[in-house]
Write an enzyme that holds these catalytic residues in place. Structure first.
Site, PDB file in Angstrom:
ATOM      1  N   ASP A 236       0.772  -1.219  -0.013  1.00 44.62           N
ATOM      2  CA  ASP A 236      -0.173  -0.036   0.077  1.00 44.62           C
ATOM      3  C   ASP A 236       0.811   1.255   0.143  1.00 44.62           C
ATOM      4  O   ASP A 236       1.970   1.232   0.513  1.00 44.62           O
ATOM      5  CB  ASP A 236      -0.752   0.093   1.171  1.00 44.62           C
ATOM      6  CG  ASP A 236      -2.228   0.643   1.177  1.00 44.62           C
ATOM      7  OD1 ASP A 236      -2.156   1.484   0.129  1.00 44.62           O
ATOM      8  OD2 ASP A 236      -3.066   0.471   1.730  1.00 44.62           O
ATOM      9  N   TRP A 237       0.380   2.417  -0.597  1.00 45.74           N
ATOM     10  CA  TRP A 237       1.314   3.608  -0.712  1.00 45.74           C
ATOM     11  C   TRP A 237       1.930   4.231   0.838  1.00 45.74           C
ATOM     12  O   TRP A 237       1.177   4.399   1.552  1.00 45.74           O
ATOM     13  CB  TRP A 237       0.549   4.450  -1.430  1.00 45.74           C
ATOM     14  CG  TRP A 237       0.668   4.602  -3.004  1.00 45.74           C
ATOM     15  CD1 TRP A 237       0.657   5.301  -3.866  1.00 45.74           C
ATOM     16  CD2 TRP A 237       0.347   3.250  -3.646  1.00 45.74           C
ATOM     17  NE1 TRP A 237       0.761   4.871  -5.189  1.00 45.74           N
ATOM     18  CE2 TRP A 237       0.575   3.646  -5.161  1.00 45.74           C
ATOM     19  CE3 TRP A 237       0.019   2.091  -3.645  1.00 45.74           C
ATOM     20  CZ2 TRP A 237       0.388   2.924  -6.310  1.00 45.74           C
ATOM     21  CZ3 TRP A 237       0.122   1.137  -4.708  1.00 45.74           C
ATOM     22  CH2 TRP A 237       0.156   1.603  -6.032  1.00 45.74           C
TER      23      TRP A 237
END
Length: 817
Positions: A236-237
């Site tokens: 995930d970012w």
């Protein structure tokens, strides 16, 4: 049980070719491609024929690498609407639409589906996930993945794993038993890997039992070692935070180009701290993904997506997911049988078609409930009353109300300036909600953002106009500086700060049809987590009104009409990525509104426009209630089809709807001392309700249609590996319809802690009026097993209940295993 652990990363020819390409790369090149080159793409390596791969948020549409109204996307109904269909074919076609959109936008991998579980109804992002049940989630998610990947585009089940809340999601450590992990949270992912063979999986922000998801052994076991995953684990970012994560089965760091690997990883390999074989394995997985999506020369091209009418599907999917939970003869309302309809509710005009956060796309157009009802009843008098204020903060200027002061056409003129006021960038935009997250705009170098438009109000009176943004805002009205304010983010979550910033507005005297010059100078705060990105909304706050007067006007309109349709729902401050909900209550005075309208007109139909459960204390006081979730861009047309009977509401609840928040057996989503304990173990959702012995407003699996069914008697056959349940059905009504057959297992006497009842199979059946058919449901032996260090089967008798919901058992059969 899955046999996927025998899989190899690729067939022999592919594997040999990929190893040959790997051999051509030096260490710096290998490490380079393990971190993104920007927000949405990977690094190319021209000498081996590797182009950049583009990933994009879904999961309910595909945005593409830029968040821009000039490049619109199909806005599909929310995942909760899809899961309410209980229809695997619908999930497959949902994936097919996503694949078509991806290729149209130059996207190789869709960042979806989201398949975390509805552990608590307060989860702020539940609209984006499927269900509280792991089997229903797993089946729908696998069909979605098949639909995407059969059409040549990668899918990304996310967020692995136990990311079932938003509060402190970057730092919270989930304590959860191995059994609950295996039987619930991992089970939701398993079929997408072992059967649909997802090409990518996204690791979550949170920790699980003391280790962050990106540095967790769960990435290897069961994902790789048992399930045979041969794809790419993407973070995930900003979820990868250390060099140490490179030792684990985490393959790709996003976003780039900066990150914790890079030169530090090269040095660690050269110093012997990290084995180069670990890097090679990650690179091979990236190369295999590239081969699959057509980003690697000399490999077979991916499948061309099967054409599908995405707009038509958006309408159909919303119909299939609409759950009718009450109908005292009020529905359907056949056009021509009523001469007047009172449409009431803020959400009837400003409907929520999608949830907030990374799932957001920008559709070309949206059909509101009011639009759809007006079109469906052309010969009736349609009135509209707002009834209650639902919106909080600034909502963007309607596109048709803005005029670009430079071009004279629609929209606004935007400039980005440096510290000396020099123009770095300029463009003409057509929306008041702008997001720069990727793309070519020099957000990272910008010191001032300048937005100018002429706003033409539709109503006369006091109006509050301004912006929602983090940083300093200088607001100019008719070339005069009227206010300067500064806003700071609430909390430290990227999603909340970026996508739900506070509002800053000024009051102006508005005259309908007379333009007002509006200009904003914005200086953003320095926020490292948001470097190179910006989100801003420019528009109008809801007016300050007399709530009692609004309700009285709506009740009067309802009393004068043959039927009243009230659209209630949540707003962008209630359901979004980045924060959880504090309450299940509808915002504003909507409960009071419904009660007043119901008292004025006994034929009151309530449409609930919310992505997850809300409290409905008035539910027994109205003639009909339909739960419509976030309905996608064809929401109004789909709703009209259901109201008029042109189509049947096809949905059944994928999650339990409580009567009151106090009744909910598993509610907590707030970490304490950076941790959250899943102390309920395997008893979440309807399992927890059954264990507590508390009756909800509407149980899991419940939903009404417009026809009636005769179900059973059922029969079963067992071959030692699978059990087959056959259920005859007859449509005893006067119109075609849909029925969802559900099968639940139970073990009244067991040495093992078990749910009172758990879903083991389901299928969707359709039949014409008077027609008979049968449903066949195949149940694998694994459905009866429990996890105790391995999958174990307690021999003995299980009951199999054929049901219309978890609380409505039609027939029970016994099975000896």
């Amino acid at each position: 049980m899955s046999q996927a652990n025998d899989r190899t990363p690729a067939n022999g020819v592919e594997n040999e070719a990929l190893l040959g390409l790997l051999a051509q790369l030096d260490l710096e090149e290998k490490v380079l491609i393990l971190t993104g080159q920007d927000f949405w793409s990977t690094w190319p390596i021209e000498k081996i024929g590797l182009r950049s791969m583009v990933v994009s948020d879904g999961p309910s549409g595909v945005r593409g690498p830029t968040w821009d109204e000039r490049s619109p996307s199909i806005n599909l109904p929310s995942a909760t609407a899809l899961s309410s269909s209980w229809d695997l074919d619908a999930a497959y076609r949902y994936g097919t639409v996503s694949a078509n959109e991806a290729r149209r936008k130059g996207v190789d991998v869709v960042l979806g589906p989201t398949i975390n579980l509805h552990r608590s109804p307060l989860g702020g992002r539940h609209f984006e996930a499927f269900s509280e049940d792991p089997l229903l989630t797993a089946e729908l998610a696998a069909s979605y993945v098949h639909g995407v990947q059969d059409n040549g585009v990668g899918a990304t089940p996310k967020h692995y794993v136990a990311n079932d809340f938003e509060t402190e999601r970057f730092t919270a450590d989930v304590t959860v038993s191995d059994r609950a992990l295996r039987e619930l949270y991992l089970l939701a992912f398993e079929k997408s890997i072992t059967e649909a063979r997802a090409w990518m999986v996204m690791s979550a922000y949170n920790s699980i039992n003391g280790a962050t998801a990106t540095e967790n052994e769960l990435l290897e076991t069961p994902l790789n070692s048992e399930w045979g995953f041969d794809g790419v684990v993407v973070s995930d970012w900003t979820a990868v935070r250390s060099l140490d994560s490179a030792r684990y089965s985490q393959d790709l760091v996003m976003p780039g180009p900066k990150g914790p690997w890079g030169a530090k990883l090269v040095e660690a390999v050269r110093n012997g701290e990290i084995d180069e074989a670990a890097v090679d394995r990650k690179v091979l997985r990236l190369l295999l993904l590239a081969a699959r999506v057509g980003a690697l020369a000399d490999f077979d091209p991916p499948a061309t997506p099967t054409p599908i009418d995405g707009i038509a599907f958006a309408r159909e999917a919303e119909i299939e997911g609409t759950v009718l939970v009450r109908n005292e003869g009020a529905l359907p309302v056949v056009p021509g049988t009523v001469s007047s309809v009172a449409v009431i509710g803020h959400n009837a005009v400003l409907a929520r078609t999608q949830g907030g956060g990374s799932a957001t796309v920008i559709p070309e157009s949206v059909v509101s409930p009011l639009d759809g009802i007006r079109a469906a009843f052309p010969d009736a008098a349609i009135t509209y009353s707002r009834g209650a204020i639902v919106q909080e903060g600034v909502a963007e200027f309607p596109p048709g109300s803005m005029t670009n002061p430079i071009t004279g056409g629609p929209g606004a003129h935007v400039r980005m300036l440096d510290a000396d006021g020099n123009e770095l960038f300029a463009e003409d935009r057509f929306a008041g909600a702008l997001v720069y997250f990727g793309g070519d705009a020099p957000v990272g170098q910008m010191k001032t953002f300048d937005f100018a438009t002429q706003w033409t109000p539709e109503e006369t009176g006091k109006a509050r106009i301004g912006c929602a943004v983090v940083g300093t805002a200088r607001i100019f009205v008719n070339d005069e500086l009227v206010d300067e304010q500064q806003a700071h983010p609430v909390g430290n979550d990227l999603g909340a700060a970026f996508l739900a910033p506070p509002s800053m507005t000024v009051e102006v005297d508005a005259v309908a049809g007379q333009p007002i010059d509006f200009r904003l100078e914005h200086r953003p705060l320095e926020m490292s987590a948001l470097a190179g990105a910006m989100s801003i909304t420019l528009g109008v706050e809801p007016p300050v009104v007399d709530d009692d007067q609004l309700i009285a006007e709506a009740a009067a309109a309802a009393a004068a009409a043959d039927v009243a349709i009230v659209v209630v729902g949540t707003n962008a401050k209630v359901e979004s990525e980045g924060y959880d909900r504090s309450s299940l209550d509808l915002p504003g005075r909507q409960d009071d509104l419904v009660r007043a309208v119901a008292a004025a007109n006994p034929r009151t139909i309530v449409i609930v426009n919310a992505g997850s459960p809300v409290a409905m204390p008035w539910r027994d006081e109205v003639a009909a209630v339909a739960l419509t979730w976030f309905g996608g861009q064809q929401y109004g047309n789909a709703l009209a089809d259901v109201i008029t009977g042109a189509a049947e509401p096809g949905g059944r609840l994928p999650t339990t709807w409580p009567a009151t928040q106090d009744d909910v057996p598993v509610l907590d989503v707030t970490p304490v001392d950076d941790g959250i304990e899943y102390a309920e173990g395997i008893h979440i959702g309807y399992r927890a309700w059954l264990k507590a012995g508390t009756a909800p407003a509407y149980p899991f699996g419940f939903g009404l249609g417009y026809t009636t069914w005769l179900v059973g008697p059922a029969s079963l056959a067992d071959d030692g590996d699978t059990t087959t349940v056959t259920v005859p059905l007859t449509n005893t009504g006067d119109r075609a319809g849909k029925h969802v057959v559900q099968v639940y297992a139970s073990r009244p006497s067991s040495a093992v802690d078990r749910p009172v009842r758990w879903l083991v199979g389901f299928t969707t059946v359709r039949a014409d009026a008077g027609a008979s058919t049968s449903a066949t449901i195949t149940i694998p032996r694994r459905a009866f097993m429990h996890w105790d260090g391995e999958w174990k089967l307690e021999a003995g008798t299980f009951d199999l209940s054929i049901a219309t919901s978890v609380d409505d058992i039609v027939e029970t059969l016994s099975l000896e295993v």
